[in-house]
Write a protein that holds these residues in place. Structure first.
Motif, PDB file in Angstrom:
ATOM      1  N   ALA A 285      46.322  46.948  42.910  1.00 53.82           N
ATOM      2  CA  ALA A 285      46.149  47.762  44.118  1.00 53.82           C
ATOM      3  C   ALA A 285      44.780  48.432  44.146  1.00 53.82           C
ATOM      4  CB  ALA A 285      47.250  48.815  44.201  1.00 53.82           C
ATOM      5  N   PHE A 286      44.072  48.465  42.999  1.00 47.90           N
ATOM      6  CA  PHE A 286      42.770  49.132  42.918  1.00 47.90           C
ATOM      7  C   PHE A 286      41.647  48.138  42.607  1.00 47.90           C
ATOM      8  CE2 PHE A 286      46.082  52.121  41.681  1.00 47.90           C
ATOM      9  CZ  PHE A 286      45.815  53.206  42.504  1.00 47.90           C
ATOM     10  N   ARG A 287      41.862  46.852  42.889  1.00 51.89           N
ATOM     11  CA  ARG A 287      40.916  45.833  42.451  1.00 51.89           C
ATOM     12  C   ARG A 287      39.537  45.975  43.085  1.00 51.89           C
ATOM     13  NH1 ARG A 287      45.127  43.909  45.239  1.00 51.89           N
ATOM     14  NH2 ARG A 287      44.821  42.848  47.243  1.00 51.89           N
TER      15      ARG A 287
ATOM     16  N   ASP B 215      31.431  42.864  46.582  1.00 50.73           N
ATOM     17  CA  ASP B 215      30.716  41.602  46.380  1.00 50.73           C
ATOM     18  C   ASP B 215      31.611  40.390  46.625  1.00 50.73           C
ATOM     19  OD1 ASP B 215      28.448  43.080  45.596  1.00 50.73           O
ATOM     20  OD2 ASP B 215      29.239  43.254  43.558  1.00 50.73           O
ATOM     21  N   ASP B 216      32.912  40.583  46.479  1.00 48.39           N
ATOM     22  CA  ASP B 216      33.867  39.496  46.682  1.00 48.39           C
ATOM     23  C   ASP B 216      34.600  39.727  47.996  1.00 48.39           C
ATOM     24  OD1 ASP B 216      35.835  37.574  46.625  1.00 48.39           O
ATOM     25  OD2 ASP B 216      36.506  38.010  44.589  1.00 48.39           O
ATOM     26  N   ARG B 217      34.390  38.833  48.980  1.00 45.98           N
ATOM     27  CA  ARG B 217      34.988  39.009  50.298  1.00 45.98           C
ATOM     28  C   ARG B 217      36.519  39.036  50.234  1.00 45.98           C
ATOM     29  NH1 ARG B 217      33.269  38.223  55.682  1.00 45.98           N
ATOM     30  NH2 ARG B 217      31.213  38.658  54.831  1.00 45.98           N
TER      31      ARG B 217
ATOM     32  N   ALA C  63      39.940  46.793  49.916  1.00 43.51           N
ATOM     33  CA  ALA C  63      39.017  47.908  50.115  1.00 43.51           C
ATOM     34  C   ALA C  63      39.379  48.706  51.363  1.00 43.51           C
ATOM     35  CB  ALA C  63      37.583  47.385  50.216  1.00 43.51           C
ATOM     36  N   ILE C  64      39.776  48.004  52.436  1.00 45.59           N
ATOM     37  CA  ILE C  64      40.180  48.688  53.666  1.00 45.59           C
ATOM     38  C   ILE C  64      41.431  49.520  53.421  1.00 45.59           C
ATOM     39  CG2 ILE C  64      40.999  48.335  56.022  1.00 45.59           C
ATOM     40  CD1 ILE C  64      39.259  45.783  56.055  1.00 45.59           C
ATOM     41  N   ALA C  65      42.400  48.933  52.686  1.00 44.86           N
ATOM     42  CA  ALA C  65      43.632  49.672  52.398  1.00 44.86           C
ATOM     43  C   ALA C  65      43.341  50.874  51.504  1.00 44.86           C
ATOM     44  CB  ALA C  65      44.650  48.747  51.740  1.00 44.86           C
ATOM     45  N   LEU C  66      42.468  50.708  50.494  1.00 40.94           N
ATOM     46  CA  LEU C  66      42.134  51.845  49.633  1.00 40.94           C
ATOM     47  C   LEU C  66      41.352  52.907  50.401  1.00 40.94           C
ATOM     48  CD1 LEU C  66      41.161  50.428  46.117  1.00 40.94           C
ATOM     49  CD2 LEU C  66      43.205  51.682  46.790  1.00 40.94           C
ATOM     50  N   ASN C  67      40.538  52.471  51.349  1.00 38.88           N
ATOM     51  CA  ASN C  67      39.859  53.434  52.208  1.00 38.88           C
ATOM     52  C   ASN C  67      40.878  54.283  52.963  1.00 38.88           C
ATOM     53  OD1 ASN C  67      37.324  54.402  53.567  1.00 38.88           O
ATOM     54  ND2 ASN C  67      38.358  53.555  55.351  1.00 38.88           N
ATOM     55  N   SER C  68      41.987  53.650  53.379  1.00 38.05           N
ATOM     56  CA  SER C  68      43.049  54.388  54.052  1.00 38.05           C
ATOM     57  C   SER C  68      43.748  55.349  53.097  1.00 38.05           C
ATOM     58  CB  SER C  68      44.068  53.411  54.656  1.00 38.05           C
ATOM     59  OG  SER C  68      43.459  52.589  55.613  1.00 38.05           O
ATOM     60  N   THR C  69      43.943  54.926  51.835  1.00 32.93           N
ATOM     61  CA  THR C  69      44.554  55.846  50.867  1.00 32.93           C
ATOM     62  C   THR C  69      43.663  57.056  50.650  1.00 32.93           C
ATOM     63  OG1 THR C  69      43.598  54.824  48.875  1.00 32.93           O
ATOM     64  CG2 THR C  69      45.667  53.915  49.688  1.00 32.93           C
ATOM     65  N   MET C  70      42.353  56.820  50.623  1.00 34.12           N
ATOM     66  CA  MET C  70      41.401  57.922  50.441  1.00 34.12           C
ATOM     67  C   MET C  70      41.492  58.901  51.602  1.00 34.12           C
ATOM     68  SD  MET C  70      37.275  57.521  50.424  1.00 34.12           S
ATOM     69  CE  MET C  70      37.336  56.707  52.015  1.00 34.12           C
ATOM     70  N   VAL C  71      41.532  58.365  52.818  1.00 33.43           N
ATOM     71  CA  VAL C  71      41.626  59.220  54.004  1.00 33.43           C
ATOM     72  C   VAL C  71      42.898  60.064  53.949  1.00 33.43           C
ATOM     73  CG1 VAL C  71      41.906  59.210  56.513  1.00 33.43           C
ATOM     74  CG2 VAL C  71      40.220  57.701  55.431  1.00 33.43           C
TER      75      VAL C  71
ATOM     76  N   THR D 284      39.305  41.171  59.075  1.00 32.87           N
ATOM     77  CA  THR D 284      39.482  39.862  58.459  1.00 32.87           C
ATOM     78  C   THR D 284      39.082  38.739  59.396  1.00 32.87           C
ATOM     79  OG1 THR D 284      41.311  40.724  57.117  1.00 32.87           O
ATOM     80  CG2 THR D 284      41.148  38.347  57.323  1.00 32.87           C
ATOM     81  N   ASP D 285      39.325  38.913  60.688  1.00 27.73           N
ATOM     82  CA  ASP D 285      39.128  37.827  61.646  1.00 27.73           C
ATOM     83  C   ASP D 285      37.769  37.838  62.343  1.00 27.73           C
ATOM     84  OD1 ASP D 285      41.678  37.013  61.050  1.00 27.73           O
ATOM     85  OD2 ASP D 285      42.608  37.995  62.770  1.00 27.73           O
ATOM     86  N   VAL D 286      37.052  38.945  62.326  1.00 27.59           N
ATOM     87  CA  VAL D 286      35.834  39.042  63.130  1.00 27.59           C
ATOM     88  C   VAL D 286      34.647  38.400  62.405  1.00 27.59           C
ATOM     89  CG1 VAL D 286      35.079  41.275  62.193  1.00 27.59           C
ATOM     90  CG2 VAL D 286      34.475  40.648  64.547  1.00 27.59           C
TER      91      VAL D 286
END
Length: 412
Positions: A4-6, A134-136, A142-150, A336-338
């Protein structure tokens, strides 16, 4: 569990995560302090809605330009400039409150200034995430962890703000917020960001806006997700504007009650964000986004009908989880799609739908609360949000079934 923290394995993202974690705690403290300051001194739900409107309306008007700027220039430098500007705004607001020279119009004006800064800050911050890992393949995490941070900040910030408001008043909350920006500015200065490839043609503001809109017209799945976000943002998300009214007049509490309402909403959102971070990226399907919207709005109805604080806290916790699953799920699906060269502009439309539409809902919520009372207003908000989510669920069932069938076929 460690998976979950990769995305924290990437140095730039670790720095971003650390700096933003500190800064967002201060941001939530200031947000609560502004609401408490305005309502305590005016006892007007309408003025509470107006101040919230002033802080968010620039996002509706300017976010598309912010997205164009994020695609045209260095997202890193845009973010550094906006964070320094936010630091200046926080210092001025802290000085006004501590010196006793503030007035509601001044608080609204500074909220308007911060909203203008955020219209450029949020598209740059959201679209920079892809450059911090660095790894797409780690981008959804990263987006989910950004949400956990918020939402960790949303849990801690209101709790600290409630303690400071109860013992020392609003001033220290604004000071802490100003100081917290030092952490995020320092983290940005320590990053090593590879320069983005120079594009042969960099569109101007109006051309960039047209390109972003044309891209969305050709991407119906992205457009549908953004429209659903706009509907829920207008109908249901502005309920937070009325939480000071619930704390003070409905549940007959003080600043501590206000802090509890916000903190438990943040706790629910934190649980929802960790759930998303622990799930494989391919399991985030449109059904989850719609069900999360339905759960969030149903929880608002339960909150509005709660006669006592205990059940209300339970419903607002569930609502926080549903809201976060909806927000982070939508953000992940879009990112993911854009296409990368359109990332800033498409995310600016997402930001406009998410945060730009909310001030209109906040203004309406303040007006309705003045005439109907806060509980009836939130009840209407939850019911309207349910209607919007159900409409999108019903009209989107054929597309969702097709996508699910394609995913099953790919697995087999």
């Amino acid at each position: 569990m460690l998976s979950a923290f990769r995305s924290l394995a990437h140095r730039n993202f670790r720095l971003y995560y650390a700096g933003q974690s500190v800064s967002l705690i201060g941001t939530w403290m200031q947000r609560l302090a502004v609401g408490w300051l305005v309502y305590s001194h005016t006892h007007s739900a309408l003025l509470l809605g107006l101040v919230s409107f002033a802080g968010q309306i620039p996002t509706l008007l300017l976010a598309p330009y912010g997205g164009t700027v994020a695609d045209r220039y260095s997202r890193y430098r845009v973010l550094l400039v906006t964070q320094l500007a936010s630091l200046g705004q926080a210092c001025v607001l802290a000085w006004l409150v501590l010196s006793g020279h503030y007035a509601t119009w001044a608080v609204a004006g500074l909220s308007l200034l911060l909203g203008t800064i955020n219209a450029f800050d949020i598209p740059a911050r959201q679209s920079l995430l892809v450059e911090l890992v660095d790894d797409r393949a780690h981008l959804p995490n990263a987006i989910a962890l950004n949400s956990t941070m918020v939402n960790l900040a949303r849990l801690v910030g209101p709790a600290l703000a409630g303690l400071l408001l109860a013992r020392f008043g609003e001033g220290p909350c604004f000071v802490v917020n100003a100081v917290s920006f030092v952490a995020v500015v320092a983290s940005l200065l320590l990053m090593r960001i590879a320069p983005r490839p120079v594009r042969a043609h960099r569109p101007g503001a109006l051309e960039g806006l047209r390109e972003g809109w044309a891209y969305l017209r050709g991407a119906p799945a992205l457009r549908r997700q953004i429209l659903l976000m706009a509907g829920i943002s207008f109908c249901a998300m502005p309920y937070g504007t009325l939480l000071p009214v619930f704390a003070k007049d409905v549940f007959h509490g003080q600043a501590g009650t206000y802090g509890w309402l916000n903190s438990l909403a943040g706790l629910g959102a934190l649980v929802g964000a960790f759930y998303l971070a622990s799930r494989p990226a391919e399991n985030r399907r449109p059904q989850l986004i719609t069900y999360a919207a339905l759960g969030f709005c149903a929880s608002l109805v339960g909150f509005a009908l709660s006669p006592q604080l205990g059940p209300a806290l339970a419903f607002i916790t569930l609502g926080g989880a549903g809201m976060m699953l909806f927000i982070a799920g939508t953000n992940t699906a879009i990112q993911t799609d854009v296409a990368d060269h359109m990332r800033g502009r498409v995310l600016s439309y997402y930001v406009m739908a998410f945060q730009g539409v909310q001030p209109l809902g906040s203004l309406l919520a303040g007006w309705l609360a003045r005439h109907l009372g806060a509980p009836h207003t939130v009840l209407l908000q939850g019911a309207a949000g349910l209607a919007v989510a159900l409409a999108f669920w019903w009209t989107g069932r054929p597309a969702d079934k097709q996508q699910l069938a394609e995913a099953r076929a790919a697995v087999s």
